[in-house]
Enzyme design. Sequence first.
Site, PDB file in Angstrom:
ATOM      1  N   ARG A  53       0.812  -1.214   0.000  1.00  0.00           N
ATOM      2  CA  ARG A  53       0.000   0.000   0.000  1.00  0.00           C
ATOM      3  C   ARG A  53       0.850   1.270   0.000  1.00  0.00           C
ATOM      4  NH1 ARG A  53      -5.295  -0.656   2.115  1.00  0.00           N
ATOM      5  NH2 ARG A  53      -4.547  -2.454   3.231  1.00  0.00           N
ATOM      6  N   THR A  54       1.817   1.318   0.902  1.00  0.00           N
ATOM      7  CA  THR A  54       2.664   2.505   0.994  1.00  0.00           C
ATOM      8  C   THR A  54       3.431   2.691  -0.304  1.00  0.00           C
ATOM      9  OG1 THR A  54       2.860   2.183   3.358  1.00  0.00           O
ATOM     10  CG2 THR A  54       4.477   3.620   2.365  1.00  0.00           C
ATOM     11  N   LYS A  82      22.652 -11.026  -0.577  1.00  0.00           N
ATOM     12  CA  LYS A  82      24.046 -11.487  -0.577  1.00  0.00           C
ATOM     13  C   LYS A  82      24.861 -10.868   0.544  1.00  0.00           C
ATOM     14  CE  LYS A  82      23.710 -11.977  -5.587  1.00  0.00           C
ATOM     15  NZ  LYS A  82      23.625 -10.981  -6.670  1.00  0.00           N
ATOM     16  N   HIS A 131       7.220   6.588  10.840  1.00  0.00           N
ATOM     17  CA  HIS A 131       6.588   6.485   9.529  1.00  0.00           C
ATOM     18  C   HIS A 131       6.002   7.862   9.235  1.00  0.00           C
ATOM     19  CE1 HIS A 131       4.715   4.968   6.053  1.00  0.00           C
ATOM     20  NE2 HIS A 131       3.784   4.196   6.571  1.00  0.00           N
TER      21      HIS A 131
END
Lengths: 305, 153
Positions: A53-54, A82, A131
Amino acid sequence: MRHDHITSAKQLSREDILTVLDRASEIAADPESVSKKYQGSLLGLLFFEPSTRTKMSFSAAMKRLGGDIVDMGPVDHSSVKKGESLADTARVVEGYADALVMRHPSEGSAQMASEFVDVPLINAGDGAGQHPTQTLLDLYTIRENAGLDDLTIGIMGDLKYGRTVHSLAHALTNFETRQHFISPETLKLPRSVRYDLHDGGTEIKTHTNIEGILPELDVLYVTRIQEERFPDKSEYREVAGQYQIDAELLAQASDDLTVMHPLPRVDEIATDVDKTEHATYFEQAHNGVPVRMALLDLLLGETNE
Amino acid sequence: MSEQELRVSKIENGTVIDHIAGGQALNVLAILDIDGSRGEVVSVGINVPSDRLGRKDVVKVEDRELSQSEVDVLSLIAPAATINIIRDYEVTEKHRVERPGAVTGVLNCANPNCITNENEPVASSFAVLDDGVRCIYCDTIIRDNIAQHIGGT
Ligand SMILES: [Zn+2]
């Protein structure tokens, strides 16, 4: 705005926040005005953990500004698998794009990565940390529906682990708000967040149930209580059940109550709330696009000029 | 020469950390990562009578001069400590520890999910609060048992 990177909502002053929200309002009112503004510009997407969604919201925002995206793709297929350090990954991909958006499972990862790059970096979630664009779209939604000053807000659910809650509560200290926190004892706000709110001079009250305070609220922000927080499943069902809302409960609320949720929801807001005037969570999700457009415009515009 | 001065100036070269809050001497040694395993001569005085503190601890480390970052972090557990650098039996430098604005590369973040605990080319860094320290990366606050988080990268 004088910021090169947006790693935490905490770095944003009242003035910064209002600058983004005002720009978002202008863009929402006249999206055509910016639809070709960033032709030829690229936004790099570094999602070290899935968040469809973000990621979609940022992609939509960049494309609606006329720009395009370059996507690292899932971690399974990248150099990270890796064993490359985040610092190295960031330094490589900054050469591919004009700005970066990053989500990473470790707290502090965006802050650290930003120290290694010169292009603007936006934190789209760092573990249980910050966020900031979610916070900005929450603030935008609150301003559109209830206004940011002289606000009484209730924040309910998982207040311990919910990063959207921590960020929002902190950002609201820039405004004249009364904040009520409604949660079970075991999921109340962490010490570091309470420390900041006290520091910001905000009036905080905590409650273990919603009923008493509901009629006073202008905004009710609901978050999900996750099952995995409880080792005992029967305890989870008992606790979670006390932090669910439905249309019947909301009959006790003010007619103007705005109900928000960062989504996805499961059963903490009954679907019968969707058709009430209170339901604002889908509008809230949609607001992510103009708010992210505004933020990208402010960050990219500064480097262009 | 008073008994106090005698205690401070007895070693030939090294550092005397004086006026440590009573009972904190062993934590000071932990911060400095001194356990005698490298053969250094260390003397520890615990609960030595003191006019200023009532009881204090004193640590003397021979042939080692403390760096500024070591001094800074000592202030978190021994705020009244004084540092005496000794050369040739003389106190050549004497300074109080001061609460730093930040402590970098000395403490490990208490949050196991913090980026500074991963294999990244970054040193831990903490802002110093009135009553603890706070990770500048993940915001985790450490208030209690700061000495337990000594390690640094
Ligand atoms: Zn940390």
